[in-house]
Design an enzyme around this catalytic site. Structure first.
Site, PDB file in Angstrom:
ATOM      1  N   TYR A  94      40.263  53.175  36.657  1.00  0.00           N
ATOM      2  CA  TYR A  94      41.330  52.733  36.124  1.00  0.00           C
ATOM      3  C   TYR A  94      41.157  51.758  35.253  1.00  0.00           C
ATOM      4  CZ  TYR A  94      41.932  49.154  40.420  1.00  0.00           C
ATOM      5  OH  TYR A  94      42.008  47.851  40.805  1.00  0.00           O
ATOM      6  N   ARG A 100      35.656  48.097  29.099  1.00  0.00           N
ATOM      7  CA  ARG A 100      35.604  47.961  30.789  1.00  0.00           C
ATOM      8  C   ARG A 100      35.693  49.471  30.924  1.00  0.00           C
ATOM      9  NH1 ARG A 100      37.641  43.816  34.859  1.00  0.00           N
ATOM     10  NH2 ARG A 100      39.741  45.315  34.392  1.00  0.00           N
ATOM     11  N   ARG A 105      37.396  72.411  45.837  1.00  0.00           N
ATOM     12  CA  ARG A 105      37.099  71.439  46.496  1.00  0.00           C
ATOM     13  C   ARG A 105      35.756  71.784  46.200  1.00  0.00           C
ATOM     14  NH1 ARG A 105      35.430  68.950  51.211  1.00  0.00           N
ATOM     15  NH2 ARG A 105      35.278  66.925  51.188  1.00  0.00           N
ATOM     16  N   LYS A 114      35.034  50.234  38.321  1.00  0.00           N
ATOM     17  CA  LYS A 114      36.004  49.708  38.612  1.00  0.00           C
ATOM     18  C   LYS A 114      36.881  51.175  39.058  1.00  0.00           C
ATOM     19  CE  LYS A 114      40.448  47.416  36.566  1.00  0.00           C
ATOM     20  NZ  LYS A 114      40.678  46.452  37.911  1.00  0.00           N
ATOM     21  N   GLU A 140      34.083  38.562  46.279  1.00  0.00           N
ATOM     22  CA  GLU A 140      35.394  38.319  45.195  1.00  0.00           C
ATOM     23  C   GLU A 140      36.689  38.020  46.009  1.00  0.00           C
ATOM     24  OE1 GLU A 140      35.306  41.091  42.416  1.00  0.00           O
ATOM     25  OE2 GLU A 140      34.551  42.681  43.686  1.00  0.00           O
TER      26      GLU A 140
HETATM   27  N1  PDD Z   1      42.451  44.114  40.043  1.00  0.00           N
HETATM   28  N2  PDD Z   1      37.982  42.195  41.254  1.00  0.00           N
HETATM   29  C1  PDD Z   1      38.905  43.160  42.045  1.00  0.00           C
HETATM   30  C2  PDD Z   1      38.014  43.592  43.228  1.00  0.00           C
HETATM   31  C3  PDD Z   1      39.723  43.195  41.201  1.00  0.00           C
HETATM   32  O1  PDD Z   1      40.558  45.142  41.846  1.00  0.00           O
HETATM   33  C4  PDD Z   1      40.486  42.842  39.888  1.00  0.00           C
HETATM   34  C5  PDD Z   1      41.568  43.408  39.152  1.00  0.00           C
HETATM   35  C6  PDD Z   1      39.418  41.673  39.976  1.00  0.00           C
HETATM   36  C7  PDD Z   1      39.832  40.916  38.465  1.00  0.00           C
HETATM   37  O2  PDD Z   1      40.251  41.845  37.328  1.00  0.00           O
HETATM   38  P1  PDD Z   1      40.729  41.569  36.035  1.00  0.00           P
HETATM   39  O3  PDD Z   1      40.046  40.416  35.558  1.00  0.00           O
HETATM   40  O4  PDD Z   1      39.982  42.430  34.969  1.00  0.00           O
HETATM   41  O5  PDD Z   1      41.479  42.105  36.066  1.00  0.00           O
HETATM   42  C8  PDD Z   1      37.985  41.509  40.314  1.00  0.00           C
HETATM   43  C9  PDD Z   1      43.425  44.743  39.665  1.00  0.00           C
HETATM   44  C10 PDD Z   1      44.405  43.552  38.249  1.00  0.00           C
HETATM   45  C11 PDD Z   1      43.900  45.952  40.197  1.00  0.00           C
HETATM   46  O6  PDD Z   1      42.784  46.472  40.944  1.00  0.00           O
HETATM   47  O7  PDD Z   1      45.493  45.578  40.081  1.00  0.00           O
END
Ligand code: PDD
Length: 286
Positions: free
Chosen positions: A33, A52, A101, A150, A182
């Site tokens: 996503y 990304r 599945r 992601k 993080e």
């Molecule tokens: N989350 N690290 C993690 C684990 C994240 O889920 C996110 C973003 C970030 C920051 O990435 P960016 O600056 O590209 O948003 C770092 C989004 C906002 C979410 O899951 O809603």
């Protein structure tokens, strides 16, 4: 949620939108996503979010079903149809619906599933959380080792956020081998003697789009940036701490595991960086 959502080529009222129970996104979190902020009705850092998305898909051998222009049009259409002035657009691409599945990837002719929606979130720019600062607790990082992709496999992030909330905090920072990786949904930073310190990129963190832009803006403003790991103790003893994410932009952290960071109030460097990020990224919004 209500509003108009996108599912595989159609714009539909949310309550009419459906995907199969055999979709691999649903059965296996076999999906990626992106989430892009919208400010003044425009997309923030859009080309980087799309790059990304492309990379996440490539890492999982899912063919990107759309080109850049199609993705941009889709995002803009959702912003317009839902009259979003301040908020976000979420897009998800799954490996598709195989009608069964099975662990093996389906044959190439099975098309990916694409769903997307836009959300109005007034207050992301004039954010109460940014004015107050966040209280953080630390938790072990129990995620898989490809956090640079992601994926929608977010159960541990959700659990960690809940553990943090139940502990009376606003959010959690994750820790592995003694170092902060993080936040549950954001990248983590400290400020020491005017220097911005954040973990270097690798497979162990998401390559935040806000992170990349912010570090560029900070360097352009002659601020020093150190990409290295830091411990929880170092963060607690830092002058300031903050997080970045697409809709949080730059948000100060004022407490870590019950210890006040710096003065215990949002710090000047974090607040300045927030201002710079919002001003600069507005200029390139699409
Ligand atoms: N989350 N690290 C993690 C684990 C994240 O889920 C996110 C973003 C970030 C920051 O990435 P960016 O600056 O590209 O948003 C770092 C989004 C906002 C979410 O899951 O809603």
């Amino acid at each position: 949620m209500t509003g108009i959502v996108y599912v595989n080529g159609e714009y539909l009222p949310a309550e009419e939108a459906k995907i199969s129970v055999f979709d691999r996104g649903f059965l296996m979190a076999d999906a990626i996503y992106e989430l892009t902020a919208v400010v003044d009705g425009k997309l923030i850092d859009f080309p980087a979010h799309l790059a990304r998305l492309d990379r996440s898909l490539a890492e999982l051998d899912i063919v990107n079903p759309h080109g850049y222009d199609e993705w941009l049009a889709l995002h803009r259409e959702l912003v317009a149809r839902n009259a979003v002035t301040e908020g976000s657009v979420y897009v998800e691409v799954t490996r598709g619906n195989t009608g069964e599945r099975a662990f093996e990837y389906p044959p190439a002719e099975i098309p990916p599933t694409v769903v997307a929606f836009a959300t109005n979130r007034p207050g992301i720019v004039d954010s109460p959380a940014a004015a107050a600062g966040l209280r953080i607790v630390t938790l072990p990082d129990l995620r898989w080792q490809r956090r640079d992709i992601k994926t929608v496999q977010l159960i541990y992030q959700a659990q960690a956020k809940m553990l943090a909330k139940r502990a009376g905090a606003d959010d959690g920072w994750l820790v592995e081998d003694g170092f902060v990786t993080e936040g549950t949904s954001n990248n983590a930073y400290i400020v020491r003697k005017g220097r911005i310190v954040t973990r270097p990129l690798g497979n162990d963190i998401l390559h935040g789009i806000t992170r990349a832009s912010l570090l560029r803006f900070a360097r352009e403003a002659q601020m020093e940036v150190e990409e290295r790991q830091f411990t929880v103790a170092e963060a607690q003893a830092a002058d300031e701490a903050f997080i970045t994410s697409a809709t949080g932009f730059v948000t100060p952290v004022v407490e870590i595991d019950g210890t006040a960071v710096g003065t215990g109030k949002p710090g000047p460097v974090a607040l300045r960086l927030r201002e710079i990020y919002i001003d600069e990224s507005r200029k390139t919004a699409l």
